[in-house]
Design a protein around this motif. Structure first.
Motif, mmCIF file in Angstrom:
data_model
loop_
_atom_site.group_PDB
_atom_site.id
_atom_site.type_symbol
_atom_site.label_atom_id
_atom_site.label_comp_id
_atom_site.label_asym_id
_atom_site.label_seq_id
_atom_site.Cartn_x
_atom_site.Cartn_y
_atom_site.Cartn_z
ATOM 1 N N TYR A 99 -3.178 -6.623 -9.218
ATOM 2 C CA TYR A 99 -4.043 -6.009 -10.227
ATOM 3 C C TYR A 99 -3.791 -6.639 -11.600
ATOM 4 O O TYR A 99 -3.312 -5.992 -12.537
ATOM 5 C CB TYR A 99 -3.821 -4.498 -10.276
ATOM 6 N N ASN A 113 -3.770 6.829 -8.613
ATOM 7 C CA ASN A 113 -3.404 6.529 -7.232
ATOM 8 C C ASN A 113 -3.189 7.758 -6.361
ATOM 9 O O ASN A 113 -3.013 7.636 -5.147
ATOM 10 C CB ASN A 113 -2.162 5.626 -7.184
ATOM 11 N N GLN A 152 -0.480 -7.169 -4.097
ATOM 12 C CA GLN A 152 -1.636 -6.578 -4.781
ATOM 13 C C GLN A 152 -1.268 -6.434 -6.257
ATOM 14 O O GLN A 152 -0.682 -5.444 -6.666
ATOM 15 C CB GLN A 152 -1.975 -5.223 -4.158
ATOM 16 N N ILE A 154 -9.233 -1.512 -11.822
ATOM 17 C CA ILE A 154 -10.526 -1.602 -11.138
ATOM 18 C C ILE A 154 -11.661 -1.559 -12.153
ATOM 19 O O ILE A 154 -12.632 -2.325 -12.064
ATOM 20 C CB ILE A 154 -10.637 -0.482 -10.097
ATOM 21 N N HIS A 187 -6.925 -0.968 -0.429
ATOM 22 C CA HIS A 187 -6.236 -2.243 -0.653
ATOM 23 C C HIS A 187 -6.946 -2.904 -1.820
ATOM 24 O O HIS A 187 -8.162 -2.750 -1.990
ATOM 25 C CB HIS A 187 -6.290 -3.131 0.588
ATOM 26 N N GLU A 188 -6.228 -3.652 -2.629
ATOM 27 C CA GLU A 188 -6.820 -4.231 -3.832
ATOM 28 C C GLU A 188 -8.116 -4.980 -3.546
ATOM 29 O O GLU A 188 -9.132 -4.770 -4.231
ATOM 30 C CB GLU A 188 -5.829 -5.170 -4.519
ATOM 31 N N ASN A 189 -8.110 -5.850 -2.559
ATOM 32 C CA ASN A 189 -9.293 -6.678 -2.312
ATOM 33 C C ASN A 189 -10.540 -5.843 -2.030
ATOM 34 O O ASN A 189 -11.613 -6.094 -2.595
ATOM 35 C CB ASN A 189 -9.036 -7.629 -1.149
ATOM 36 N N SER A 245 0.821 -1.209 0.000
ATOM 37 C CA SER A 245 0.000 0.000 0.000
ATOM 38 C C SER A 245 0.852 1.254 0.000
ATOM 39 O O SER A 245 0.437 2.295 -0.518
ATOM 40 C CB SER A 245 -0.942 -0.008 1.203
#
Length: 282
Positions: free
Chosen positions: A212, A99, A210, A171, A134-136, A39
């Motif tokens: 992606y 980001n 993470q 995303i 966070h990605e999840n 992160s």
């Protein structure tokens, strides 16, 4: 050691709406301390300060606050605009930013897309959204935002598109493979965060969890896609976008703006022209 620090600093350049590259000093400090490594270099949250939300609402009375409470108690916040202009249902575009991007700056650009509604969401930790990214959770949040948005009055549920920039392309692609979308606009898209990490900092790439994995998801995407890349982008070089285009499951067009870099791409006149033309019938 100097080369190591320079390599990490180069990777920590962050995209901003104003086109100013930032170096995540806090991210570097976290990396050295061994804390929240993923992160620290993936996200640069931009929360609202006191009065910011009210000031944005005052500048954009046409926009409506979009608030969604998540099961873990986190409040997500964004801005919905254009959905109640005139009669009939409007196509909707969901925007997922970079980001270091607080997305309300785009409210001023929505007027260039008459007849279309936009939802400019902010990730956890950005704008008026609580929690930490966070990605999840960001991937799950995005699907929940889609599901809530299509319930709103004035939305044509058969014409819901996604628009992602840089980090947000991963995303947006996730939404495009999990929900029905009519189109995808992907600005500075990457094949995977893993591929970028191996390119920019191979020694540390093993620490990345993470990932992606956009290129792994891309074959499942059937909606037409417009991909825009900067010819001078050194953070996400155009070849990463080209790999993603080759893997896309539906029709996809990659436009490289030769003079644009990662942060200046939205200042290129061709950028807005391409997006407006692409979304016009979708």
């Amino acid at each position: 050691m100097k080369n190591f620090v320079n390599a990490v600093a180069e990777f920590f350049k962050l995209e901003t709406a104003g086109g100013i590259p930032l170096v995540g000093a806090a991210a570097f400090a976290s990396l050295v301390a061994g804390c929240s490594v993923d992160s620290a270099f993936l996200y640069y949250p931009r929360p609202y300060g006191p009065g910011d939300e009210e000031a944005i609402a005052a500048r954009h009375p046409e926009a409506q606050a979009f608030v969604l409470m998540r099961p873990d108690g986190v409040r997500l916040h964004g801005w919905l605009t254009g959905h109640l202009d005139g009669g009939g249902n409007r196509p909707l575009t969901l925007y997922f930013g970079g980001n270091a991007e607080e997305t309300s700056w785009l409210l001023a650009n929505a007027r260039h897309f008459p007849g279309r509604a936009f939802l400019f969401m902010n990730y956890r930790g950005y704008g008026g959204s609580g929690g930490a990214p966070h990605e999840n959770v960001l991937l799950d949040d995005a699907l929940a935002v889609y599901d809530e948005a299509v319930k709103r009055a004035g939305i044509d549920t058969a014409r819901v598109s996604v628009w992602g920039r840089s980090l947000g392309t991963g995303i947006a692609i996730h939404v495009a493979t999990e929900r029905p979308v009519s189109a995808a606009v992907l600005v500075s898209p990457y094949d995977s965060m893993d591929a970028l990490a191996r390119r920019h900092m191979p020694v540390l790439s093993a620490l990345l969890s993470q990932r992606y994995d956009s290129i792994g998801r891309a074959p499942g995407a059937r909606a037409p896609a417009l991909m825009l890349a900067g010819g001078r982008d050194t953070l996400i070089p155009p070849e990463h976008s080209a790999r993603l285009r080759s893997a896309w499951g539906g029709p996809a067009r990659l436009v490289t703006l030769p003079e644009a870099d990662h942060n200046s791409i939205s200042s290129d006149a061709e950028y807005w022209h391409e997006i407006m033309q692409f979304l016009r019938s979708r």
